[in-house]
Motif scaffolding. Structure first.
Motif, PDB file in Angstrom:
ATOM      1  N   GLN A  35      34.275  48.641  30.650  1.00  0.00           N
ATOM      2  CA  GLN A  35      35.240  47.949  29.795  1.00  0.00           C
ATOM      3  C   GLN A  35      36.550  48.723  29.625  1.00  0.00           C
ATOM      4  O   GLN A  35      37.546  48.164  29.154  1.00  0.00           O
ATOM      5  CB  GLN A  35      34.620  47.694  28.420  1.00  0.00           C
ATOM      6  CG  GLN A  35      33.513  46.655  28.408  1.00  0.00           C
ATOM      7  CD  GLN A  35      34.017  45.272  28.788  1.00  0.00           C
ATOM      8  OE1 GLN A  35      35.114  44.885  28.394  1.00  0.00           O
ATOM      9  NE2 GLN A  35      33.225  44.528  29.544  1.00  0.00           N
ATOM     10  N   LEU A  38      39.462  47.229  31.575  1.00  0.00           N
ATOM     11  CA  LEU A  38      39.755  45.891  31.059  1.00  0.00           C
ATOM     12  C   LEU A  38      40.475  45.976  29.724  1.00  0.00           C
ATOM     13  O   LEU A  38      41.413  45.212  29.459  1.00  0.00           O
ATOM     14  CB  LEU A  38      38.450  45.095  30.912  1.00  0.00           C
ATOM     15  CG  LEU A  38      37.605  44.951  32.187  1.00  0.00           C
ATOM     16  CD1 LEU A  38      36.355  44.136  31.905  1.00  0.00           C
ATOM     17  CD2 LEU A  38      38.431  44.317  33.306  1.00  0.00           C
ATOM     18  N   ASP A  42      44.273  44.607  29.087  1.00  0.00           N
ATOM     19  CA  ASP A  42      44.599  43.636  28.046  1.00  0.00           C
ATOM     20  C   ASP A  42      45.692  44.170  27.118  1.00  0.00           C
ATOM     21  O   ASP A  42      46.605  43.435  26.710  1.00  0.00           O
ATOM     22  CB  ASP A  42      43.354  43.287  27.232  1.00  0.00           C
ATOM     23  CG  ASP A  42      42.334  42.521  28.058  1.00  0.00           C
ATOM     24  OD1 ASP A  42      42.703  42.018  29.139  1.00  0.00           O
ATOM     25  OD2 ASP A  42      41.162  42.449  27.625  1.00  0.00           O
ATOM     26  N   THR A  57      43.995  45.897  37.349  1.00  0.00           N
ATOM     27  CA  THR A  57      43.475  46.768  36.296  1.00  0.00           C
ATOM     28  C   THR A  57      43.718  48.212  36.688  1.00  0.00           C
ATOM     29  O   THR A  57      43.797  48.546  37.878  1.00  0.00           O
ATOM     30  CB  THR A  57      41.961  46.563  36.088  1.00  0.00           C
ATOM     31  OG1 THR A  57      41.281  46.797  37.332  1.00  0.00           O
ATOM     32  CG2 THR A  57      41.661  45.173  35.586  1.00  0.00           C
TER      33      THR A  57
END
Length: 460
Positions: A35, A38, A42, A57
């Motif tokens: 994560q 990610l 974001d 990413t």
């Protein structure tokens, strides 16, 4: 404030990295590493969309271990790097309210300083003080500061065979730029000690309970309970308006039973009681929680690029505050930790870290004190920088039992000398009289006279 178990710079030794990996095994198991990119993607799309076009990413690099946290580099396709900082106790079973408030204080203090000062430090891009997030661990996401560790520049004449004149100029540049940064913290003063708390707009409201590394409990765990665990043990202390209570918190928390140790503590308490505190309503000031060499990033020429690791930031007594000497300039007054050998002057590699000679440290302290005086923002009635050679080491003696006896032995001998005593100091006898609460009035007067002289003496 100071954390004596971490006074030495971080080692580049791969074997130490392996040991740190074991220390962080629980939090690394809890962390959802997948994560990380990610989350960074974001956040970047929210605050810097040009960094992460749809579908891209950042790449997660190898972990970098500190004493109480692990950093994961996150590199974007543009070459920009961020760092995800994960605390060692960031698992659901170990994370508690005081750790959560400490992380919030760290993140919001950095944001405050970024807004209101010119102190160079990383941007706080995002943070979470709970395990209830996509990473399953609390974190702070920081911008990366390019540069080199101050240790590498400071000891460039040892590590890189730099010219001594060039090295001195770089050291001076580093000390002057650090002093300029640290004096800016004087703008943030408080009526009580403790961890800063903030309003919704990010402005400081005051202080609340804070956590401190409990050195005595960690030592007892290893040597009394034979528990090899290395994760930190913290103690929570309440905000207080008494500067001396900050010094003696750990002494109060761990009363000594051994007679000699009782004497050491009684002597230490007496010296602390004689420390003159500056006048004024705000007796506490924001400072860096671990003011040592490993937390400074500089250019190749010694210009300050960034101050890192604000974990545990708090308002502390001004006599231990932002005007004090950096920890690496006062090591000669902490004999248990000071590893200088004359052979180092001939380039002999140390077993641990490089050290400066006592004469060199005196010279560096004079440079730093002059820089503080040039930038200081108080009335100058008390020379906090000069005093901090003594006050900071007395604080270390109170925090860390391993350092206590040797620091007090050195301080007591210096006091004795400055009081003009012809007889030789019998340190063991002095400690015994304090243990028995039987110190002669004349001896107490000598100690107070010598201590007052020590605090104001030039050239230390």
């Amino acid at each position: 404030m100071t954390e004596p178990l971490d006074r030495e710079p971080l080692s580049p030794d791969p074997a130490e990295d392996d040991g740190n990996a074991e220390l962080f095994s629980e939090v690394l198991s809890a962390l959802d590493k997948n994560q990380l990119p990610l989350l960074a993607r974001d956040i970047s799309q929210r605050i810097q969309p040009q960094l992460a076009p749809t579908g891209t990413t950042p790449v997660v690099g190898e972990p970098i271990y500190g004493s109480y946290h692990v950093l994961f580099p996150l590199t974007f396709h543009t070459g920009l790097c961020w760092l995800a900082k994960i605390p060692v106790n960031g698992t659901a079973d170990k994370w508690d309210d005081i750790s959560a408030s400490s992380l919030v204080a760290e993140a919001k203090t950095m944001q405050l300083l970024k807004r209101e000062t010119t102190i160079p430090l990383p941007d706080v891009l995002d943070f979470s003080s709970t395990t209830q997030n996509t990473l399953r661990c609390p974190y702070i996401l920081l911008s990366y500061i390019s540069g080199v560790p101050l240790y590498n520049v400071w000891f460039g004449h040892r590590l890189n065979s730099d010219d001594l004149g060039v090295n001195r100029a770089r050291r001076t540049r580093a000390l002057e730029s650090i002093a300029s940064a640290m004096t800016q913290l004087g703008s943030f003063s408080f009526r009580t000690s403790g961890s800063p708390i903030f309003a919704s707009d990010g402005s400081p409201l005051g202080t609340g309970p804070a956590r401190r590394v409990n050195q005595k409990a960690m030592l007892d765990r290893w040597f009394v309970h034979q528990d090899p665990a290395d994760d930190p043990i913290y103690a929570t202390y309440a905000a207080s308006s008494d500067p001396k209570a900050y010094y003696t918190f750990m002494l109060d928390l761990h009363p000594e039973e051994n007679s000699f140790q009782k004497g050491l503590v009684a002597l230490l308490r007496q010296l602390i009681s004689w420390i003159p505190e500056p006048s004024g309503a705000d007796r506490f000031v924001l400072t860096h929680p671990d003011f040592d060499i490993q937390n400074f990033i500089v250019s190749e020429d010694g210009d300050l690029r960034g101050i890192i690791d604000w974990d545990g930031v708090a308002a502390v007594p001004r006599t231990l505050g932002n005007a004090r000497y950096p920890g690496w300039l006062t090591r000669d007054w902490d004999p248990a930790m000071y590893g200088y050998r004359e052979s180092m002057e001939q380039g002999t590699e140390p077993d641990g870290v490089w050290e400066d000679s006592p004469a060199c440290l005196v010279d560096c302290r004079q440079i730093y004190r002059a820089a503080i005086a040039k930038n200081r923002r108080d009335d100058g009635s008390v020379d906090l920088c000069r005093m901090s050679l003594i006050t900071d080491n007395l604080s270390i003696a109170a925090e860390d039992p391993r350092c206590r006896s040797e620091i007090l032995r050195k301080v007591a001998q210096e006091i004795w000398d400055r009081a003009g005593q012809d007889s030789e100091l019998d340190f063991a006898e002095l400690v015994t009289t304090f243990a028995e609460n039987n110190v002669d009035v004349s001896v107490m007067n000598v100690l107070q006279t010598g201590f007052n002289a020590l605090l104001i003496e030039e050239g230390l």
